[in-house]
Each structure stands twice: as structure tokens, then as C-alpha cells.
Design a protein around this motif. Structure first.
Motif, PDB file in Angstrom:
ATOM      1  N   ASN A   1      26.991  11.844 -22.281  1.00 43.44           N
ATOM      2  CA  ASN A   1      27.851  11.607 -21.121  1.00 43.44           C
ATOM      3  C   ASN A   1      28.194  10.123 -20.932  1.00 43.44           C
ATOM      4  N   LYS A   2      27.502   9.245 -21.661  1.00 44.75           N
ATOM      5  CA  LYS A   2      27.702   7.807 -21.477  1.00 44.75           C
ATOM      6  C   LYS A   2      28.588   7.184 -22.555  1.00 44.75           C
ATOM      7  N   VAL A   3      29.160   8.011 -23.434  1.00 45.73           N
ATOM      8  CA  VAL A   3      30.026   7.465 -24.487  1.00 45.73           C
ATOM      9  C   VAL A   3      31.414   8.084 -24.396  1.00 45.73           C
ATOM     10  N   ARG A   4      32.368   7.448 -25.074  1.00 43.93           N
ATOM     11  CA  ARG A   4      33.728   7.974 -25.105  1.00 43.93           C
ATOM     12  C   ARG A   4      33.750   9.329 -25.796  1.00 43.93           C
ATOM     13  N   HIS A   5      34.747  10.136 -25.428  1.00 41.07           N
ATOM     14  CA  HIS A   5      34.874  11.455 -26.031  1.00 41.07           C
ATOM     15  C   HIS A   5      35.013  11.358 -27.552  1.00 41.07           C
ATOM     16  N   SER A   6      35.733  10.333 -28.017  1.00 35.19           N
ATOM     17  CA  SER A   6      35.954  10.177 -29.461  1.00 35.19           C
ATOM     18  C   SER A   6      34.668   9.820 -30.211  1.00 35.19           C
ATOM     19  N   ASP A   7      33.633   9.350 -29.470  1.00 40.36           N
ATOM     20  CA  ASP A   7      32.373   8.961 -30.120  1.00 40.36           C
ATOM     21  C   ASP A   7      31.297  10.048 -30.022  1.00 40.36           C
ATOM     22  N   LYS A   8      31.569  11.094 -29.294  1.00 39.67           N
ATOM     23  CA  LYS A   8      30.548  12.111 -29.055  1.00 39.67           C
ATOM     24  C   LYS A   8      30.081  12.795 -30.343  1.00 39.67           C
ATOM     25  N   GLU A   9      31.018  13.105 -31.231  1.00 38.74           N
ATOM     26  CA  GLU A   9      30.639  13.808 -32.461  1.00 38.74           C
ATOM     27  C   GLU A   9      29.715  12.943 -33.318  1.00 38.74           C
ATOM     28  N   GLU A  10      30.040  11.659 -33.429  1.00 33.96           N
ATOM     29  CA  GLU A  10      29.204  10.763 -34.233  1.00 33.96           C
ATOM     30  C   GLU A  10      27.813  10.619 -33.619  1.00 33.96           C
ATOM     31  N   LEU A  11      27.765  10.468 -32.289  1.00 32.03           N
ATOM     32  CA  LEU A  11      26.477  10.345 -31.618  1.00 32.03           C
ATOM     33  C   LEU A  11      25.666  11.636 -31.738  1.00 32.03           C
ATOM     34  N   SER A  12      26.330  12.776 -31.657  1.00 31.28           N
ATOM     35  CA  SER A  12      25.635  14.064 -31.799  1.00 31.28           C
ATOM     36  C   SER A  12      24.943  14.166 -33.151  1.00 31.28           C
ATOM     37  N   GLU A  13      25.627  13.711 -34.206  1.00 34.94           N
ATOM     38  CA  GLU A  13      25.038  13.728 -35.549  1.00 34.94           C
ATOM     39  C   GLU A  13      23.807  12.831 -35.590  1.00 34.94           C
ATOM     40  N   ASP A  14      23.902  11.648 -34.971  1.00 30.79           N
ATOM     41  CA  ASP A  14      22.759  10.729 -34.947  1.00 30.79           C
ATOM     42  C   ASP A  14      21.574  11.347 -34.207  1.00 30.79           C
ATOM     43  N   LEU A  15      21.867  11.996 -33.078  1.00 31.21           N
ATOM     44  CA  LEU A  15      20.793  12.597 -32.289  1.00 31.21           C
ATOM     45  C   LEU A  15      20.128  13.750 -33.034  1.00 31.21           C
ATOM     46  N   ARG A  16      20.909  14.536 -33.763  1.00 33.04           N
ATOM     47  CA  ARG A  16      20.330  15.621 -34.554  1.00 33.04           C
ATOM     48  C   ARG A  16      19.396  15.075 -35.627  1.00 33.04           C
ATOM     49  N   GLU A  17      19.765  13.921 -36.175  1.00 32.15           N
ATOM     50  CA  GLU A  17      18.936  13.323 -37.217  1.00 32.15           C
ATOM     51  C   GLU A  17      17.641  12.756 -36.653  1.00 32.15           C
ATOM     52  N   VAL A  18      17.730  12.207 -35.427  1.00 33.76           N
ATOM     53  CA  VAL A  18      16.551  11.610 -34.806  1.00 33.76           C
ATOM     54  C   VAL A  18      15.603  12.675 -34.260  1.00 33.76           C
ATOM     55  N   PHE A  19      16.163  13.652 -33.555  1.00 38.08           N
ATOM     56  CA  PHE A  19      15.334  14.670 -32.903  1.00 38.08           C
ATOM     57  C   PHE A  19      15.250  15.931 -33.756  1.00 38.08           C
ATOM     58  N   GLN A  20      14.420  15.913 -34.761  1.00 32.16           N
ATOM     59  CA  GLN A  20      14.211  17.089 -35.620  1.00 32.16           C
ATOM     60  C   GLN A  20      13.052  17.903 -35.050  1.00 32.16           C
ATOM     61  N   THR A  21      13.293  18.506 -33.894  1.00 33.28           N
ATOM     62  CA  THR A  21      12.216  19.191 -33.171  1.00 33.28           C
ATOM     63  C   THR A  21      11.713  20.441 -33.894  1.00 33.28           C
ATOM     64  N   GLY A  22      12.526  20.997 -34.776  1.00 32.57           N
ATOM     65  CA  GLY A  22      12.088  22.198 -35.475  1.00 32.57           C
ATOM     66  C   GLY A  22      11.227  21.920 -36.687  1.00 32.57           C
ATOM     67  N   ASN A  23      11.041  20.660 -37.039  1.00 34.57           N
ATOM     68  CA  ASN A  23      10.252  20.285 -38.218  1.00 34.57           C
ATOM     69  C   ASN A  23       8.890  19.779 -37.763  1.00 34.57           C
ATOM     70  N   GLN A  24       7.841  20.554 -37.984  1.00 32.59           N
ATOM     71  CA  GLN A  24       6.518  20.194 -37.499  1.00 32.59           C
ATOM     72  C   GLN A  24       5.919  19.015 -38.244  1.00 32.59           C
ATOM     73  N   TYR A  25       6.481  18.689 -39.420  1.00 35.62           N
ATOM     74  CA  TYR A  25       5.951  17.572 -40.206  1.00 35.62           C
ATOM     75  C   TYR A  25       6.707  16.268 -39.937  1.00 35.62           C
ATOM     76  N   TYR A  26       7.670  16.306 -39.068  1.00 39.15           N
ATOM     77  CA  TYR A  26       8.486  15.137 -38.739  1.00 39.15           C
ATOM     78  C   TYR A  26       7.744  14.274 -37.722  1.00 39.15           C
ATOM     79  N   THR A  27       7.544  13.006 -38.033  1.00 37.28           N
ATOM     80  CA  THR A  27       6.730  12.125 -37.189  1.00 37.28           C
ATOM     81  C   THR A  27       7.598  11.200 -36.338  1.00 37.28           C
TER      82      THR A  27
END
Length: 271
Positions: free
Chosen positions: A241-267
Motif C-alpha cells: 500500500n506504500k508504493v506506486r501501483h506500477s511498482d507493486k508487481e516488482e515488490l510482490s516478487e521481492d516479498l515472495r522471495e523473502v518470505f518463504q513461509t512454506g519452506n521449513q528449512y528456510y532461515t
């Protein structure tokens, strides 16, 4: 919250509980019409529901004349089972409009007076479940507030239902309770924690919740040593909600890479 209910035996336990309670309620009314007949224990039964096989105890009478109508309905098809089990879960545990379920299933077999008595039997079982003793310690407890429209006399209102689900020491899940309040409030959350405490829960290793209002203060008052871990979904939404609409897709990809909640071996270091 729904994914935690369906893992382990969370929702499955509730479905089995409600179906068993429904059958006991009907058997009590059935025996009232047969003075020389009596309750004669249980037999094991199975049915299909919510993508899994349900196991429950089927009450039986002395002469073998009692055949629960609900079992025939559950055997018909998966969709029917999910719909009926969902009704038992949502309406039965909230004690709201449970009569609709009885009318739908048993209306052709019993009078309105009988159905009313069966509802009271079911409510007794529900009250007993809502107050049953709990374990002294749970490593992880998930909480959430679900808002559901309920009928109150001649109007429909939206009320809050606090749902608590625990992960036990053996890694299975247990639904601890469902608490109905008119709305979310600090006092409501505190009452929920105090209820868990009065039922035997002395310690919670970790509480997991979304960004729920008033929850943190209530937790600190009742379980001051329990850390609170907030879910990442709301954090992601707030960041997007804090970024431009045109940047949301790029930020979403970054967040998916950072928050790998489904991987129990991810530290945390990898993140």
C-alpha cells in the motif's frame, strides 16, 4: 485460519463431535417414544466429509431400531456432507439457528416440539465442549476473529467469533474454543485468554495472529511471557500500500522471495 483447521484433525474433530452430538440428541427423543427400549452403548461408524474419512461413535438402542438419518445423508455425496457438516460447525457451535439444521434433516420425522428438545440436548453437548479441560501448555496457539452475520430476533447483525487453535506437543492440532462477542475489543480478547487460563492453560509458547486490534495488550495482561508473532500477510499488504501501483508487481516478487513461509528449512539469515 482455515488452513490450520484443516491440517491435523482440527476441523475434522469438530465435525465428528457435532455429528455424534446430533445423533445422541435424536436418540434421546427416539427413546422417549419407546418406553421399553433403552440406550445400548455405541458402535463405531465412518463416513466421508471435507475430503477425509470421518470416524465417530454411533449410539444404538437395545432393539437395533435406531438408524440415524444423518448418516444416510452423509453417505449420499461429498457435497451434501460438506454442506451439512459446515452447517453443524457454524450453527451448532455458535448456538445460532441450529434449529434450521434439525428442520432440514428431521422435519419430516419429528414434531416441532421434539425438534426443540433435540436442540436443547445438542446445546448441552456444545456447552460441555466449550468448557472442557485443556492441557497445561501449548507450544503454539493460533487466534483469529471471524465476523459472521447472525439472526437476533427480527434483525441480522454481524458479530465477532474468536477462534483459537493450538499445536500440541505431539504436533497435532486442537481447537480450544470459539468465543462469541458482539465485536472485537480488548476486553473480549482478555476474556478469551482468561477462559483458556481457567480451563487449565498455564502457558503458551508462542501466539500467532494477524494484525488484530487490542490483542497484544490483552495477551500481555493474561500471558505476559508469551511472545506474539504476527502473520506476514498483513505486513505484505501494508508494504504494498506504500508504493506506486506500477511498482507493486516488482515488490510482490521481492516479498515472495523473502518470505518463504512454506519452506521449513528456510532461515532468517537466508531471508
Amino acid at each position: 485460519m482455515s488452513k490450520h483447521l484443516t491440517k491435523g484433525k482440527g476441523l475434522q474433530d469438530l465435525m465428528e463431535l457435532m455429528i455424534e452430538s446430533l445423533m445422541r440428541s435424536v436418540l434421546r427423543e427416539f427413546l422417549d417414544t419407546q418406553p421399553d427400549n433403552k440406550w445400548n452403548g455405541y458402535r463405531q461408524g465412518r463416513s466421508y466429509g471435507n475430503g477425509r474419512e470421518l470416524e465417530f461413535r454411533i449410539p444404538r438402542d437395545r432393539y437395533g431400531n435406531f438408524h440415524p438419518t444423518i448418516l444416510a445423508l452423509l453417505r449420499d455425496q461429498e457435497i451434501e456432507c460438506e454442506r451439512l457438516a459446515g452447517s453443524l460447525y457454524s450453527k451448532g457451535l455458535t448456538q445460532s439457528e441450529v434449529g434450521e439444521v434439525f428442520e432440514e434433516v428431521y422435519g419430516r420425522h419429528y414434531s416441532k416440539g421434539s425438534i426443540s428438545r433435540m436442540i436443547e440436548y445438542l446445546r448441552e453437548d456444545v456447552d460441555q465442549w466449550l468448557s472442557h479441560s485443556l492441557e497445561t501448555n501449548y507450544p503454539i496457539v493460533f487466534v483469529d476473529a471471524i465476523h459472521i452475520k447472525v439472526h437476533r430476533k427480527d434483525r441480522v447483525e454481524t458479530e465477532a467469533f474468536y477462534v483459537t487453535i493450538a499445536v500440541k506437543e505431539d504436533k497435532t492440532r486442537e481447537v480450544l474454543g470459539i468465543f462469541n462477542r458482539p465485536s472485537e475489543s480488548s476486553g473480549g480478547w482478555q476474556e478469551m485468554f482468561e477462559s483458556l487460563q481457567s480451563r487449565g492453560v498455564h502457558s503458551i509458547g508462542l501466539l500467532v495472529a494477524d494484525g488484530l486490534k487490542y490483542l497484544e495488550d490483552a495477551l500481555a495482561r493474561v500471558y505476559p511471557t508469551t511472545p506474539l508473532q504476527k502473520g506476514v500477510t498483513h505486513l505484505k499488504r501494508n508494504m504494498l500500500n506504500k508504493v506506486r501501483h506500477s511498482d507493486k508487481e516488482e515488490l510482490s516478487e521481492d516479498l515472495r522471495e523473502v518470505f518463504q513461509t512454506g519452506n521449513q528449512y528456510y532461515t532468517a539469515e537466508q531471508a
